[in-house]
Design a protein around this motif. Structure first.
Motif, mmCIF file in Angstrom:
data_model
loop_
_atom_site.group_PDB
_atom_site.id
_atom_site.type_symbol
_atom_site.label_atom_id
_atom_site.label_comp_id
_atom_site.label_asym_id
_atom_site.label_seq_id
_atom_site.Cartn_x
_atom_site.Cartn_y
_atom_site.Cartn_z
ATOM 1 N N LYS A 119 -15.770 46.479 -12.959
ATOM 2 C CA LYS A 119 -16.527 45.234 -13.099
ATOM 3 C C LYS A 119 -15.705 44.161 -13.811
ATOM 4 O O LYS A 119 -15.725 42.982 -13.419
ATOM 5 C CB LYS A 119 -17.830 45.471 -13.866
ATOM 6 C CG LYS A 119 -18.737 44.236 -13.927
ATOM 7 C CD LYS A 119 -20.047 44.541 -14.618
ATOM 8 C CE LYS A 119 -20.982 43.325 -14.560
ATOM 9 N NZ LYS A 119 -20.431 42.126 -15.229
ATOM 10 N N GLU A 120 -14.967 44.545 -14.829
ATOM 11 C CA GLU A 120 -14.108 43.587 -15.532
ATOM 12 C C GLU A 120 -13.068 42.998 -14.576
ATOM 13 O O GLU A 120 -12.815 41.788 -14.585
ATOM 14 C CB GLU A 120 -13.402 44.274 -16.704
ATOM 15 C CG GLU A 120 -14.320 44.615 -17.862
ATOM 16 C CD GLU A 120 -13.567 45.317 -18.982
ATOM 17 O OE1 GLU A 120 -12.314 45.390 -18.900
ATOM 18 O OE2 GLU A 120 -14.219 45.802 -19.931
ATOM 19 N N LEU A 121 -12.456 43.846 -13.772
ATOM 20 C CA LEU A 121 -11.454 43.378 -12.813
ATOM 21 C C LEU A 121 -12.082 42.466 -11.769
ATOM 22 O O LEU A 121 -11.500 41.455 -11.362
ATOM 23 C CB LEU A 121 -10.793 44.584 -12.134
ATOM 24 C CG LEU A 121 -9.983 45.516 -13.045
ATOM 25 C CD1 LEU A 121 -9.526 46.744 -12.259
ATOM 26 C CD2 LEU A 121 -8.782 44.784 -13.637
ATOM 27 N N ALA A 122 -13.295 42.819 -11.320
ATOM 28 C CA ALA A 122 -13.980 42.016 -10.311
ATOM 29 C C ALA A 122 -14.279 40.610 -10.845
ATOM 30 O O ALA A 122 -14.075 39.605 -10.151
ATOM 31 C CB ALA A 122 -15.276 42.701 -9.887
ATOM 32 N N ASP A 123 -14.735 40.526 -12.086
ATOM 33 C CA ASP A 123 -15.053 39.218 -12.663
ATOM 34 C C ASP A 123 -13.818 38.334 -12.786
ATOM 35 O O ASP A 123 -13.895 37.109 -12.631
ATOM 36 C CB ASP A 123 -15.711 39.402 -14.037
ATOM 37 C CG ASP A 123 -17.184 39.785 -13.931
ATOM 38 O OD1 ASP A 123 -17.803 39.454 -12.901
ATOM 39 O OD2 ASP A 123 -17.695 40.432 -14.872
ATOM 40 N N VAL A 124 -12.672 38.950 -13.023
ATOM 41 C CA VAL A 124 -11.427 38.183 -13.071
ATOM 42 C C VAL A 124 -11.191 37.492 -11.735
ATOM 43 O O VAL A 124 -10.863 36.297 -11.682
ATOM 44 C CB VAL A 124 -10.243 39.103 -13.429
ATOM 45 C CG1 VAL A 124 -8.912 38.382 -13.188
ATOM 46 C CG2 VAL A 124 -10.324 39.557 -14.875
ATOM 47 N N ALA A 125 -11.359 38.243 -10.650
ATOM 48 C CA ALA A 125 -11.123 37.668 -9.319
ATOM 49 C C ALA A 125 -12.138 36.580 -8.987
ATOM 50 O O ALA A 125 -11.781 35.498 -8.490
ATOM 51 C CB ALA A 125 -11.184 38.768 -8.258
ATOM 52 N N LEU A 126 -13.403 36.825 -9.251
ATOM 53 C CA LEU A 126 -14.442 35.860 -8.900
ATOM 54 C C LEU A 126 -14.276 34.565 -9.707
ATOM 55 O O LEU A 126 -14.413 33.454 -9.157
ATOM 56 C CB LEU A 126 -15.823 36.469 -9.149
ATOM 57 C CG LEU A 126 -16.147 37.757 -8.365
ATOM 58 C CD1 LEU A 126 -17.557 38.236 -8.689
ATOM 59 C CD2 LEU A 126 -15.988 37.548 -6.866
ATOM 60 N N ASN A 127 -13.977 34.697 -10.976
ATOM 61 C CA ASN A 127 -13.796 33.508 -11.813
ATOM 62 C C ASN A 127 -12.557 32.717 -11.392
ATOM 63 O O ASN A 127 -12.578 31.478 -11.360
ATOM 64 C CB ASN A 127 -13.691 33.915 -13.283
ATOM 65 C CG ASN A 127 -15.004 34.454 -13.832
ATOM 66 O OD1 ASN A 127 -16.081 34.118 -13.336
ATOM 67 N ND2 ASN A 127 -14.925 35.304 -14.855
ATOM 68 N N ALA A 128 -11.476 33.416 -11.073
ATOM 69 C CA ALA A 128 -10.249 32.737 -10.661
ATOM 70 C C ALA A 128 -10.459 31.999 -9.345
ATOM 71 O O ALA A 128 -9.965 30.870 -9.164
ATOM 72 C CB ALA A 128 -9.111 33.751 -10.522
ATOM 73 N N ALA A 129 -11.184 32.616 -8.418
ATOM 74 C CA ALA A 129 -11.434 31.971 -7.125
ATOM 75 C C ALA A 129 -12.286 30.724 -7.285
ATOM 76 O O ALA A 129 -11.998 29.668 -6.701
ATOM 77 C CB ALA A 129 -12.118 32.964 -6.188
ATOM 78 N N ARG A 130 -13.331 30.817 -8.108
ATOM 79 C CA ARG A 130 -14.189 29.644 -8.324
ATOM 80 C C ARG A 130 -13.424 28.521 -9.024
ATOM 81 O O ARG A 130 -13.607 27.347 -8.717
ATOM 82 C CB ARG A 130 -15.426 30.042 -9.125
ATOM 83 C CG ARG A 130 -16.512 30.689 -8.269
ATOM 84 C CD ARG A 130 -17.777 30.990 -9.043
ATOM 85 N NE ARG A 130 -17.586 32.062 -9.990
ATOM 86 C CZ ARG A 130 -18.524 32.973 -10.292
ATOM 87 N NH1 ARG A 130 -19.714 32.906 -9.706
ATOM 88 N NH2 ARG A 130 -18.289 33.919 -11.163
ATOM 89 N N ALA A 131 -12.567 28.908 -9.952
ATOM 90 C CA ALA A 131 -11.795 27.896 -10.688
ATOM 91 C C ALA A 131 -10.860 27.111 -9.767
ATOM 92 O O ALA A 131 -10.547 25.945 -10.033
ATOM 93 C CB ALA A 131 -10.996 28.566 -11.792
ATOM 94 N N LYS A 132 -10.434 27.740 -8.678
ATOM 95 C CA LYS A 132 -9.542 27.077 -7.726
ATOM 96 C C LYS A 132 -10.297 26.380 -6.591
ATOM 97 O O LYS A 132 -9.686 25.845 -5.665
ATOM 98 C CB LYS A 132 -8.568 28.100 -7.136
ATOM 99 C CG LYS A 132 -7.516 28.595 -8.137
ATOM 100 C CD LYS A 132 -6.586 27.460 -8.551
ATOM 101 C CE LYS A 132 -5.505 27.936 -9.501
ATOM 102 N NZ LYS A 132 -4.567 26.840 -9.872
ATOM 103 N N GLY A 133 -11.641 26.409 -6.636
ATOM 104 C CA GLY A 133 -12.413 25.636 -5.672
ATOM 105 C C GLY A 133 -13.122 26.440 -4.600
ATOM 106 O O GLY A 133 -13.635 25.858 -3.626
ATOM 107 N N ALA A 134 -13.190 27.749 -4.730
ATOM 108 C CA ALA A 134 -13.901 28.546 -3.732
ATOM 109 C C ALA A 134 -15.411 28.355 -3.872
ATOM 110 O O ALA A 134 -15.952 28.377 -4.986
ATOM 111 C CB ALA A 134 -13.561 30.026 -3.893
ATOM 112 N N SER A 135 -16.090 28.181 -2.751
ATOM 113 C CA SER A 135 -17.551 28.088 -2.768
ATOM 114 C C SER A 135 -18.194 29.464 -2.705
ATOM 115 O O SER A 135 -19.367 29.636 -3.042
ATOM 116 C CB SER A 135 -18.032 27.238 -1.595
ATOM 117 O OG SER A 135 -17.587 27.786 -0.363
#
Length: 544
Positions: A44-60
């Protein structure tokens, strides 16, 4: 099993032909390492890293799949071990939507830093693709499930069973065949464990533990005087089960000629039957071409269902988006729910079901985080639905995905894959023996064989393993050189009878290919024994 014993057995068959290309399955590991698991909190910790990074770069939208894929192969031939292998593939795939377009990236470096980089790369890919993209991606709405889990309802983890126990069983199997006069025999146990974690910006954190197993053998006999030979494969089918599949319960026979297995598989009993049957197959008379009523056992019919129903009802083939591995589809959107188009007659009811216990395709959630379910594809002979994913659902007016998304590994982008597609049993009580009594001129086919089908999944030809001639309601002997020809619509409108639920069994494949780059998935197809009236049979040994 001790590590020294494992290395000894592995060394006996280095490079054996029966083992697959291990590079496709991951890196070799000690078999005991397969029993280790990754803590769900870490995932879960690893997953949140990916989701947060994607949103920070503009992913919807973004999702991540953390996958650990384990495979074990134990292969033998006659009185020796050909090879033992345990492999592991572990990594992360990140998929995003940015600027209305898909992007994907993966990594086998499962660290927070590398996962963040993969997410950022996926967004960059999506933005680059959007410059040439037409209409933006439309995802069917999907609620988040929070933190949930699902596990195959196995009784015994195949990876916990010592390799020596599997080797002993396979060598005992081979010994029975050689005692029965077999010239050659090989046997394999193939076990799979997919440990998959999915998370998305919709709010799902899904942990799944999926198990599959496939024991099988091939028996070959040679007539030394004539030089003729024949083979028979096992009647096992790959299953979504643990090692309990190889701990048999009572089996049943039809007219005393073939052993059939439903929930358990007796490999020792099966190989004794196969060794006798291959003798009969060598001595069988060649079939006379013509029209026959075909009585098709589920061990055969699953493949016909797969090719003529499963693949042509994949929505991407119907729309022409997919043409790899035998083309598109003869079906079209205007045939959906059309009373003017009969896919089959009223006895034909086909369902898609990702929840069917012990099936290969059974999971709790697909690789888009959609809860799996069951739905009609053909109802009373009418085509009523296709197979769709989240970004396809709106194309056929669906408000939600059917949960048909799958990727063969963490390194592959998920796309529309076939669920379990099965012919439903007949509603009236009817056994195989009862069905055969009503056949004047027919052929009873057990086991799958070679086949061919055209680029729209319409015209086809199927062979099999064993063929029994039926005359005036009785089985009178074995035939050879049999194949039947038809087209999909004609064939499914020729259904004359379907046995009841007591005869329902699963068949399936570990290796259904699709896409480019190609991916492989495991899928089951269930049915009861079914009769098809007036089907054209050819003699495959005769020149045209």
């Amino acid at each position: 099993m001790k590590r020294s014993e494992f290395l000894y057995l592995s060394g006996l068959g280095a490079g054996a032909l029966m083992l697959p290309n291990l590079a496709l399955f991951g890196n070799p590991i000690d078999p005991m390492e397969a029993l280790n698991v990754v803590d769900v909190k870490i995932k879960k910790e690893l997953a949140d890293v990916a989701l947060n990074a994607a949103r920070a770069k503009g992913a919807s939208y973004a999702d991540i799949r953390i996958g650990r894929y384990l495979n074990q192969f134990v292969a033998t031939r006659e009185n020796r071990v050909q090879g033992v292998a345990n492999t592991e593939s572990y990594g992360v795939g990140v998929r995003v939507i940015a600027n209305g377009c898909w992007g994907f990236a993966s990594t086998n470096n499962v660290t927070k830093e590398d996962i963040a980089k993969a997410a950022e790369k996926a967004v960059a890919v999506a933005k680059a693709n959007s410059k040439i993209q037409g209409a933006p991606v439309q995802l069917a709405p999907q609620k988040g499930y929070g933190e949930v889990s699902w596990k195959s309802p196995i009784e015994k983890n195949a990876f916990e069973v010592p390799v020596k126990e599997k080797v002993d069983l396979l060598l005992a199997t081979n010994a029975l065949a050689m005692q029965g006069g077999a010239s050659f025999v090989n046997s394999v146990i193939f076990a799979v464990n997919e440990q998959k974690y999915f998370a998305s910006t919709d709010g799902s954190y899904i942990d799944q533990d999926v198990h599959r197993i496939f024991p099988n053998f091939t028996v070959t006999k040679i007539d030394r005087s004539s030089g003729k030979f024949d083979t028979i494969k096992s009647l096992s089918t790959p299953m979504g089960m643990g090692y309990e599949y190889l701990e048999p319960k009572e089996s049943s026979k039809v007219k005393g000629i073939v052993t059939r297995y439903k929930d358990r598989y007796d490999i020792l009993e099966d190989i004794k039957s196969a060794t006798v049957n291959v003798d009969q197959k060598m001595k069988a008379k060649s079939v006379e071409p013509g029209k026959y009523d075909m009585v098709l056992d589920p061990s055969h019919l699953w493949l016909t269902i797969h090719e003529s129903v499963g693949h042509p009802t994949e929505l991407d083939r119907v729309l022409g988006y997919e043409a790899n591995y035998a083309g598109t589809s003869f079906l079209s959107l205007d045939r959906l729910n059309s009373k003017k188009f009969n896919f089959g007659n009223k006895l034909v009811n086909v369902v898609a079901d990702k929840t069917e216990k012990t099936s290969l395709g059974a999971v709790g959630y697909d690789d888009e985080g959609v809860a799996c379910k069951k739905w009609d594809i053909v109802k009373d002979g009418i085509l009523v639905n296709f197979q769709a994913t989240r970004d396809q659902a709106h194309m056929i007016g669906l408000k939600e995905s059917q949960g048909c998304s799958y990727a063969q590994s963490w390194a592959d982008v998920q796309f529309q894959r076939m669920p379990n597609v099965s012919l439903q049993p007949g509603k009236e009580k009817l056994s195989v023996d009862d069905m055969i009594k009503n056949v004047e001129k027919g052929i009873y086919i057990i086991g799958d064989g070679s086949f061919s089908i055209d680029q729209q999944r319409y015209n086809f030809q199927f062979g099999g393993q064993m063929f029994y001639e039926i005359k005036e309601g009785k089985i009178v002997g074995m035939l050879k050189d049999v194949a039947y020809q038809s087209n999909t619509q004609e064939f499914w409108n020729a259904v004359g009878a379907v046995c009841d639920e007591s005869d329902y069994r699963l068949g399936g494949a570990f290796n259904d290919g699709k896409g480019q780059p190609s991916q492989s998935n495991a899928v089951s197809h269930g049915s009861s024994t079914t009769r098809f009236n007036g089907v054209n049979v050819i003699n495959t040994a005769r020149k045209i």
